[in-house]
Scaffold this active site. Sequence first.
Site, mmCIF file in Angstrom:
data_model
loop_
_atom_site.group_PDB
_atom_site.id
_atom_site.type_symbol
_atom_site.label_atom_id
_atom_site.label_comp_id
_atom_site.label_asym_id
_atom_site.label_seq_id
_atom_site.Cartn_x
_atom_site.Cartn_y
_atom_site.Cartn_z
ATOM 1 N N THR A 157 -5.195 4.423 7.801
ATOM 2 C CA THR A 157 -6.043 3.427 7.132
ATOM 3 C C THR A 157 -5.531 2.018 7.437
ATOM 4 O OG1 THR A 157 -4.654 3.588 5.170
ATOM 5 C CG2 THR A 157 -6.685 4.913 5.169
ATOM 6 N N ILE A 201 0.837 -1.210 0.000
ATOM 7 C CA ILE A 201 0.000 0.000 0.000
ATOM 8 C C ILE A 201 0.867 1.253 0.000
ATOM 9 C CG2 ILE A 201 -1.723 1.327 1.314
ATOM 10 C CD1 ILE A 201 -2.818 -1.447 2.295
ATOM 11 N N ARG A 236 -4.385 0.159 10.979
ATOM 12 C CA ARG A 236 -5.100 -0.453 12.104
ATOM 13 C C ARG A 236 -5.193 0.561 13.234
ATOM 14 N NH1 ARG A 236 -6.631 -3.557 9.000
ATOM 15 N NH2 ARG A 236 -6.557 -5.823 9.010
ATOM 16 N N ASP A 293 -9.704 5.624 9.152
ATOM 17 C CA ASP A 293 -10.596 4.585 8.624
ATOM 18 C C ASP A 293 -10.697 3.429 9.615
ATOM 19 O OD1 ASP A 293 -12.214 3.424 6.541
ATOM 20 O OD2 ASP A 293 -10.559 2.031 6.164
ATOM 21 N N ALA A 342 -11.641 1.483 3.536
ATOM 22 C CA ALA A 342 -10.625 1.830 2.528
ATOM 23 C C ALA A 342 -10.470 0.750 1.459
ATOM 24 C CB ALA A 342 -9.287 2.101 3.214
ATOM 25 N N PHE A 343 -10.644 -0.504 1.857
ATOM 26 C CA PHE A 343 -10.455 -1.616 0.906
ATOM 27 C C PHE A 343 -11.595 -1.715 -0.096
ATOM 28 C CE2 PHE A 343 -13.801 -4.629 1.954
ATOM 29 C CZ PHE A 343 -14.287 -4.077 3.127
ATOM 30 N N GLU A 402 -12.142 -1.211 17.629
ATOM 31 C CA GLU A 402 -13.144 -0.960 16.581
ATOM 32 C C GLU A 402 -14.429 -1.785 16.801
ATOM 33 O OE1 GLU A 402 -11.041 -0.319 12.894
ATOM 34 O OE2 GLU A 402 -12.507 -1.583 11.920
ATOM 35 N N HIS A 449 -13.915 1.501 8.368
ATOM 36 C CA HIS A 449 -13.007 0.477 7.825
ATOM 37 C C HIS A 449 -13.422 0.159 6.380
ATOM 38 C CE1 HIS A 449 -9.964 -2.694 9.218
ATOM 39 N NE2 HIS A 449 -9.961 -2.692 7.902
#
Length: 335
Positions: A230, A152, A232, A256, A302-303, A261, A300
């Site tokens: 983005t 990334i 963890r 993100d 971004a993917f 979480e 969460h």
Amino acid sequence: MKIVFFEIDKADQKIFSSALEDDDVYFFHDALSEKNIQKVIDAEIISIFVCSFITKSIVESFPSLRLIATRSTGYDHIDLKAIAQRNIVACNVPVYADIAVAEYVFALLLSLSRKIYDAYYGVLHEHSFSTENLQGFDLTGKTIGIIGTGNIGKHVVRIAQGFNMRILAYDIFPDKAYASLMGFTYVDLDQLLATSDIITLHVPLNDSTCNMINSDTIALLKKGVYVINTARGGLIETRALIDALDRGIIAGAALDVLQEELYTRDPRLLFFENDSSDQAKTVLENYYVIQHPRVIVSPHNAFNSQQAKERLMQVTIDNIRAWKQGTPLNVIKKH
Ligand code: NAD
């Protein structure tokens, strides 16, 4: 074989059902927890996403479990020691969202730098066409500090160059050939923290990276820096982030991912923990962060591009099939 998918929506269920039609496949919309596994404790394969925590006690609850196929790159939610003791194999999806996440970083960064959310909110909810308080800044010429230049981070480098930014990077395994090809510089973490206008995180969450942005490292930051996470939530100590935002050291943040979480999404899960005081505190801190006027939080996500999702599904299917054929793919190894 009995295969159980957790954290899965209806559309994805259809794809996995038809790809694994010879198997006995079950789906749960929720994350895996002690609460919902009773009917499927005889599963041989489970497939999870990032809010399903594979702890020692969860492993003990699945006596027949042999494969864990996480539909993610990160695997900090899996206790690798606990599964190794039972010879359970875990595999991940190493590269699927590299472009998706890198592009999302710039969506978040531009939202911060050009106050896109505030502008849209004013027009939509206040019928305000005033540009007062909406002045942003150009990315050109700004220094971006990229922590982690793996799959990334490398795309972040490429895109940052398109914006004519000065690029600094930090990685425990610097890719010097890539740096010289792309014309950017590796520095140590302290220097990156002290000189970047924007910092973006792209390292996995593990013992060496947990809380890497904390009150000590925040003390090194250039005043007015923007932080994007983005990777963890556990990379940033939430309390230290709040202090830095409130003192103006961090001018803005785009997150993100969040510490704790799972519990922030569903605080009711805290009721099932024996001692949840630390998690509950972090959840409250997260609510403060979410409300903060200079912070953008996304779920969460971004993917979540079409192309990344298709790759994710296909690699997960390949991982399960390969393991069943005795030639496992993408096996996670403890570092
Ligand atoms: P990667 O393994 O390709 O790259 C990680 C880089 O971090 C490597 O270059 C490695 O050397 C470096 N690194 C590891 N430990 C370090 C340390 N202690 N200090 C400095 N550098 C260190 O991973 P990637 O595909 O680039 O993904 C990075 C992370 O992004 C994943 O681990 C995952 O947690 C997260 N991710 C998030 C989403 C999302 O939707 N938000 C999607 C995919 C991945």
